[in-house]
Design a protein around this motif. Structure first.
Motif, PDB file in Angstrom:
ATOM      1  N   GLY A   1      15.394  27.636 -63.740  1.00 38.23           N
ATOM      2  CA  GLY A   1      14.892  26.269 -63.859  1.00 38.23           C
ATOM      3  C   GLY A   1      15.590  25.276 -62.964  1.00 38.23           C
ATOM      4  N   ASP A   2      16.712  25.682 -62.361  1.00 39.27           N
ATOM      5  CA  ASP A   2      17.456  24.788 -61.473  1.00 39.27           C
ATOM      6  C   ASP A   2      16.856  24.721 -60.071  1.00 39.27           C
ATOM      7  OD1 ASP A   2      19.424  24.004 -63.319  1.00 39.27           O
ATOM      8  OD2 ASP A   2      20.596  25.820 -62.946  1.00 39.27           O
ATOM      9  N   ILE A   3      16.001  25.688 -59.742  1.00 34.84           N
ATOM     10  CA  ILE A   3      15.398  25.749 -58.412  1.00 34.84           C
ATOM     11  C   ILE A   3      13.944  25.308 -58.528  1.00 34.84           C
ATOM     12  CG2 ILE A   3      14.911  27.226 -56.425  1.00 34.84           C
ATOM     13  CD1 ILE A   3      17.929  26.849 -57.151  1.00 34.84           C
ATOM     14  N   SER A   4      13.587  24.243 -57.822  1.00 34.61           N
ATOM     15  CA  SER A   4      12.268  23.641 -58.014  1.00 34.61           C
ATOM     16  C   SER A   4      11.129  24.594 -57.674  1.00 34.61           C
ATOM     17  CB  SER A   4      12.143  22.329 -57.229  1.00 34.61           C
ATOM     18  OG  SER A   4      12.534  22.469 -55.882  1.00 34.61           O
ATOM     19  N   HIS A   5      11.334  25.497 -56.720  1.00 34.77           N
ATOM     20  CA  HIS A   5      10.289  26.463 -56.394  1.00 34.77           C
ATOM     21  C   HIS A   5       9.979  27.349 -57.606  1.00 34.77           C
ATOM     22  CE1 HIS A   5       7.907  29.000 -53.638  1.00 34.77           C
ATOM     23  NE2 HIS A   5       8.318  30.008 -54.385  1.00 34.77           N
ATOM     24  N   TYR A   6      10.998  27.763 -58.329  1.00 39.41           N
ATOM     25  CA  TYR A   6      10.795  28.566 -59.530  1.00 39.41           C
ATOM     26  C   TYR A   6      10.220  27.715 -60.661  1.00 39.41           C
ATOM     27  CZ  TYR A   6      13.101  32.801 -57.832  1.00 39.41           C
ATOM     28  OH  TYR A   6      13.410  33.959 -57.148  1.00 39.41           O
ATOM     29  N   ARG A   7      10.700  26.505 -60.790  1.00 37.65           N
ATOM     30  CA  ARG A   7      10.228  25.623 -61.858  1.00 37.65           C
ATOM     31  C   ARG A   7       8.722  25.388 -61.741  1.00 37.65           C
ATOM     32  NH1 ARG A   7      10.405  24.432 -66.872  1.00 37.65           N
ATOM     33  NH2 ARG A   7      10.213  22.252 -67.435  1.00 37.65           N
ATOM     34  N   ARG A   8       8.226  25.276 -60.505  1.00 39.85           N
ATOM     35  CA  ARG A   8       6.803  25.004 -60.283  1.00 39.85           C
ATOM     36  C   ARG A   8       5.892  26.155 -60.713  1.00 39.85           C
ATOM     37  NH1 ARG A   8       8.719  21.950 -55.901  1.00 39.85           N
ATOM     38  NH2 ARG A   8       8.040  19.788 -56.109  1.00 39.85           N
TER      39      ARG A   8
ATOM     40  N   ILE B   1       9.097  18.286 -62.312  1.00 41.56           N
ATOM     41  CA  ILE B   1      10.255  18.596 -61.480  1.00 41.56           C
ATOM     42  C   ILE B   1      11.172  17.378 -61.444  1.00 41.56           C
ATOM     43  CG2 ILE B   1      11.029  19.446 -59.247  1.00 41.56           C
ATOM     44  CD1 ILE B   1       9.085  21.323 -60.734  1.00 41.56           C
ATOM     45  N   ILE B   2      12.327  17.494 -62.064  1.00 42.77           N
ATOM     46  CA  ILE B   2      13.278  16.383 -62.104  1.00 42.77           C
ATOM     47  C   ILE B   2      14.127  16.351 -60.838  1.00 42.77           C
ATOM     48  CG2 ILE B   2      15.081  15.256 -63.471  1.00 42.77           C
ATOM     49  CD1 ILE B   2      12.385  15.561 -64.905  1.00 42.77           C
ATOM     50  N   LEU B   3      14.440  17.523 -60.309  1.00 43.70           N
ATOM     51  CA  LEU B   3      15.285  17.625 -59.122  1.00 43.70           C
ATOM     52  C   LEU B   3      14.675  18.612 -58.135  1.00 43.70           C
ATOM     53  CD1 LEU B   3      17.987  17.002 -57.637  1.00 43.70           C
ATOM     54  CD2 LEU B   3      18.950  18.971 -58.832  1.00 43.70           C
ATOM     55  N   GLU B   4      14.494  18.180 -56.907  1.00 44.26           N
ATOM     56  CA  GLU B   4      13.984  19.056 -55.859  1.00 44.26           C
ATOM     57  C   GLU B   4      15.137  19.796 -55.170  1.00 44.26           C
ATOM     58  OE1 GLU B   4      10.896  19.631 -55.149  1.00 44.26           O
ATOM     59  OE2 GLU B   4       9.798  17.975 -56.082  1.00 44.26           O
ATOM     60  N   THR B   5      14.875  21.050 -54.813  1.00 46.87           N
ATOM     61  CA  THR B   5      15.840  21.838 -54.032  1.00 46.87           C
ATOM     62  C   THR B   5      15.130  22.333 -52.768  1.00 46.87           C
ATOM     63  OG1 THR B   5      15.263  23.764 -55.412  1.00 46.87           O
ATOM     64  CG2 THR B   5      17.270  22.548 -55.992  1.00 46.87           C
ATOM     65  N   PRO B   6      14.899  21.448 -51.809  1.00 44.39           N
ATOM     66  CA  PRO B   6      14.038  21.779 -50.660  1.00 44.39           C
ATOM     67  C   PRO B   6      14.544  22.911 -49.782  1.00 44.39           C
ATOM     68  CG  PRO B   6      15.172  19.678 -50.333  1.00 44.39           C
ATOM     69  CD  PRO B   6      15.387  20.058 -51.761  1.00 44.39           C
ATOM     70  N   ASN B   7      15.843  23.012 -49.594  1.00 49.90           N
ATOM     71  CA  ASN B   7      16.364  24.047 -48.694  1.00 49.90           C
ATOM     72  C   ASN B   7      16.226  25.441 -49.299  1.00 49.90           C
ATOM     73  OD1 ASN B   7      17.498  22.397 -46.417  1.00 49.90           O
ATOM     74  ND2 ASN B   7      18.622  21.472 -48.115  1.00 49.90           N
TER      75      ASN B   7
ATOM     76  N   GLU C   1      24.069  19.453 -54.232  1.00 46.66           N
ATOM     77  CA  GLU C   1      25.082  19.839 -53.248  1.00 46.66           C
ATOM     78  C   GLU C   1      24.888  21.295 -52.819  1.00 46.66           C
ATOM     79  OE1 GLU C   1      29.834  20.762 -52.734  1.00 46.66           O
ATOM     80  OE2 GLU C   1      29.098  20.073 -54.674  1.00 46.66           O
ATOM     81  N   LEU C   2      24.649  22.188 -53.785  1.00 49.58           N
ATOM     82  CA  LEU C   2      24.412  23.596 -53.461  1.00 49.58           C
ATOM     83  C   LEU C   2      23.235  23.731 -52.500  1.00 49.58           C
ATOM     84  CD1 LEU C   2      24.729  26.696 -53.954  1.00 49.58           C
ATOM     85  CD2 LEU C   2      23.118  26.396 -55.852  1.00 49.58           C
ATOM     86  N   ASP C   3      22.167  23.011 -52.771  1.00 51.87           N
ATOM     87  CA  ASP C   3      20.993  23.081 -51.903  1.00 51.87           C
ATOM     88  C   ASP C   3      21.334  22.638 -50.483  1.00 51.87           C
ATOM     89  OD1 ASP C   3      17.975  23.429 -51.765  1.00 51.87           O
ATOM     90  OD2 ASP C   3      18.187  21.377 -51.025  1.00 51.87           O
ATOM     91  N   GLN C   4      22.173  21.625 -50.360  1.00 56.83           N
ATOM     92  CA  GLN C   4      22.590  21.165 -49.033  1.00 56.83           C
ATOM     93  C   GLN C   4      23.486  22.195 -48.350  1.00 56.83           C
ATOM     94  OE1 GLN C   4      21.567  18.577 -47.200  1.00 56.83           O
ATOM     95  NE2 GLN C   4      20.101  18.162 -48.840  1.00 56.83           N
ATOM     96  N   GLN C   5      24.327  22.875 -49.109  1.00 51.52           N
ATOM     97  CA  GLN C   5      25.160  23.928 -48.528  1.00 51.52           C
ATOM     98  C   GLN C   5      24.279  25.009 -47.911  1.00 51.52           C
ATOM     99  OE1 GLN C   5      28.182  25.522 -51.141  1.00 51.52           O
ATOM    100  NE2 GLN C   5      28.751  23.509 -51.916  1.00 51.52           N
TER     101      GLN C   5
ATOM    102  N   HIS D   1      15.377  18.048 -67.355  1.00 51.09           N
ATOM    103  CA  HIS D   1      15.643  19.217 -66.505  1.00 51.09           C
ATOM    104  C   HIS D   1      16.060  20.387 -67.385  1.00 51.09           C
ATOM    105  CE1 HIS D   1      16.963  21.364 -62.866  1.00 51.09           C
ATOM    106  NE2 HIS D   1      17.972  21.800 -63.608  1.00 51.09           N
ATOM    107  N   LYS D   2      15.395  21.537 -67.226  1.00 52.24           N
ATOM    108  CA  LYS D   2      15.695  22.718 -68.029  1.00 52.24           C
ATOM    109  C   LYS D   2      16.286  23.800 -67.134  1.00 52.24           C
ATOM    110  CE  LYS D   2      12.131  21.752 -71.444  1.00 52.24           C
ATOM    111  NZ  LYS D   2      10.941  22.276 -72.181  1.00 52.24           N
ATOM    112  N   VAL D   3      17.571  24.073 -67.305  1.00 46.32           N
ATOM    113  CA  VAL D   3      18.281  24.986 -66.399  1.00 46.32           C
ATOM    114  C   VAL D   3      17.699  26.391 -66.422  1.00 46.32           C
ATOM    115  CG1 VAL D   3      20.419  23.652 -66.550  1.00 46.32           C
ATOM    116  CG2 VAL D   3      20.064  25.583 -68.115  1.00 46.32           C
ATOM    117  N   SER D   4      17.148  26.805 -67.567  1.00 53.45           N
ATOM    118  CA  SER D   4      16.609  28.158 -67.687  1.00 53.45           C
ATOM    119  C   SER D   4      15.089  28.188 -67.594  1.00 53.45           C
ATOM    120  CB  SER D   4      17.054  28.787 -69.014  1.00 53.45           C
ATOM    121  OG  SER D   4      18.462  28.815 -69.108  1.00 53.45           O
TER     122      SER D   4
END
Length: 518
Positions: free
Chosen positions: A44-51, A57-63, A306-310, A349-352
């Protein structure tokens, strides 16, 4: 130079396409390999999976999302355990946790690893294939230091000494760690940002965070002054220790490594273990020019950003150096999402994602994780696979990619996923999966969607001295609560008996379960 060959090949193929001539096959070019292991990231932390399940989607992880669209992403991927250290052991060796001499718990940052001197590891595997090997980030599978009386001899702690914040150890140099397990270069956090020693090391030597850094005891008063949200225990560290600085430092070191190794004769293998998003949640003000701190509903989510930016920084450097097309990238997590931040939950936001539970639990949310594999030109884009896989499959998969033969004595539970990644019709993965729970000492066996949770005796820690406590049918019950427990249902006692029998027989025999040649 390999990258020049790669560029020439790409340009030549482009010219061939313009002229209507058949493209020329690329030969004799080994791919670089980067394995990114996130810390405590759930699906649930990765927006592609959440979709896949929700538009909220509360937080996008574009990278990370971009990686998923450029390769194959797995929706039935699992960490070997619902807790980090044991999971990292399995990923490093390709063996289930129960094969280790210390199959439970979290190992100290000042204890020699249980990985044996002759045991196959990711680093040793890639060294065999003539790769330049590098480890970055959280190690957490044992690092040994010398004693203050004898800095050249590994200091062995006993249980009483482990509670002492002033252990008589010399933390200026690692005596046993990544170097001994096959990595030519390392920039390492022995126990991440959450535990002693509170320091970072480059090629086994203490990396001073400032020129005038000294060794001091980092205690709760010091950590409170940094306004962190978590503190484990006091212990030695760098006098300028600040967990918010570690992510940018780690990512920039990895970027420099790519730049320095992209054009060498031999390819490189990078095992990048991010400090994010484990507690303490201490996001940087910015990373790579992108503002992080305070830009999301919670500090926890700041660190997901931050992880997504890394990840974005690593990919950008590969492209800058012209080697992205010749690089395999695998992204996954050491266990399920972290559910500790009230602001995160309050935001929606639901982490799982849709799954029950989170890190340290035997339910799906504790060990179902993102798993993405990208290899331009070799793995098709935006492929969703529901085949059951485990993080420990990485080792045999890299052996397949580098065309190495593995005996049944090493990586005993690792499946070569290359046929799956190539979408071969005959490709198979695990007939059944073993997954280890967390601190409560549970074990999971999942056979074709029938999932049995087993309670191991907490005193003896004996796998054979255990009791089935829950049975779920995930074929029709993958919901947020995994609510239908059939453990006492008369209709399903056959499933309970068969799964428990398979569990006991497998544990007792310690048989080879992997598939190296597929």
């Amino acid at each position: 130079m390999k990258s020049h060959k790669m560029k020439s090949w790409v340009l030549l193929n482009a010219l061939c396409m313009m002229l209507g001539v058949e493209a020329i096959a690329q030969t004799n070019i080994k791919p670089n390999v980067i394995v990114v292991l996130a810390d405590d990231i759930g699906t649930g932390d990765i927006s592609h999976y959440r979709r896949l399940h929700s538009n909220n989607i509360i937080l996008e992880t574009p990278n990370i999302d971009n990686l998923a669209t450029q390769g194959m992403f797995f929706t039935n991927a699992h960490s070997p355990a619902a807790l980090c250290a044991t999971s990292r052991y399995s990923i490093m060796t390709g063996n289930y946790c129960y094969r280790s001499e210390l199959p439970w718990g979290v190992w100290s940052g000042v204890t020699k690893s249980v990985i044996k001197e002759n045991q196959m590891t990711l680093g040793r595997l890639m060294k065999q294939a003539n790769y330049n090997t590098a480890f970055f980030g959280k190690w957490h599978i044992g690092t040994a230091f010398g004693g203050t009386d004898n800095p050249e001899e590994i200091f062995v702690t006993n249980k009483r000494e482990k509670s002492n914040p002033r252990l008589p150890i010399d933390i200026r140099r690692i005596l046993h760690g990544p170097t001994q397990l096959g990595f030519d270069y390392n920039f390492v956090l022995p126990a991440g940002i959450q535990n002693v020693p509170y320091a970072i090391y480059e090629n086994d030597q203490w990396f001073k965070l400032r020129k005038n850094s000294t060794i001091k005891v980092i205690d709760k008063v010091y950590m409170d002054s940094l306004k962190t949200d978590h503190f484990n225990k006091p212990g030695y560290g760098d006098s300028y220790w600040n967990p918010s600085e570690i992510g940018p430092l780690l990512a920039n070191k990895a970027v420099d490594y790519i730049a320095e190794n992209a054009h060498k004769k031999d390819p490189f293998f990078m095992y990048y273990c991010s400090q994010a998003v484990h507690t303490p949640h201490a996001p940087p003000i910015e990373i790579n020019g992108v503002k992080i701190k305070g830009t999301t509903p919670s500090r926890h989510m700041d660190m997901i950003k931050e992880l997504d930016q890394q990840v974005g920084m690593l990919v950008a450097e590969l492209k800058k150096q012209g080697v992205y097309e010749n690089t395999v990238i695998i992204f996954t997590s050491d266990n399920g999402g972290l559910l500790v931040d009230k602001d995160t939950a309050k935001s929606g936001h639901k982490v799982s994602g849709i799954y029950r539970g989170s890190k340290n639990l035997p339910y799906e949310g504790g060990h179902r994780v993102p798993f993405i594999a990208v290899w331009p030109g070799e793995i098709n884009e935006n492929i969703n696979s529901d085949k059951p896989i485990i993080g420990l499959d990485i080792l045999a998969t890299l052996a397949g990619i580098t065309k190495q033969e593995l005996s049944e004595k090493v990586a005993q539970d690792s499946y070569n996923l290359l046929p799956v990644l190539k979408e071969k019709k005959s490709a198979k993965t695990h007939d059944f999966m073993f997954i280890q729970g967390g601190a409560n000492k549970e074990f999971v066996i999942n056979d074709q969607g029938w999932k049995l949770i087993i309670q191991v005796n907490k005193k003896t820690l004996d796998f054979e001295n255990s009791t089935p406590i829950a049975l779920f049918n995930l074929n029709d019950n993958i919901t947020e609560d995994e609510s239908k427990n059939y453990i006492d249902h008369p209709k399903y006692q056959k499933e309970v008996e068969e799964l428990f029998k398979k569990y006991k027989e497998t544990i007792a025999s310690k048989v080879y379960l992997g598939k190296h040649k597929l």
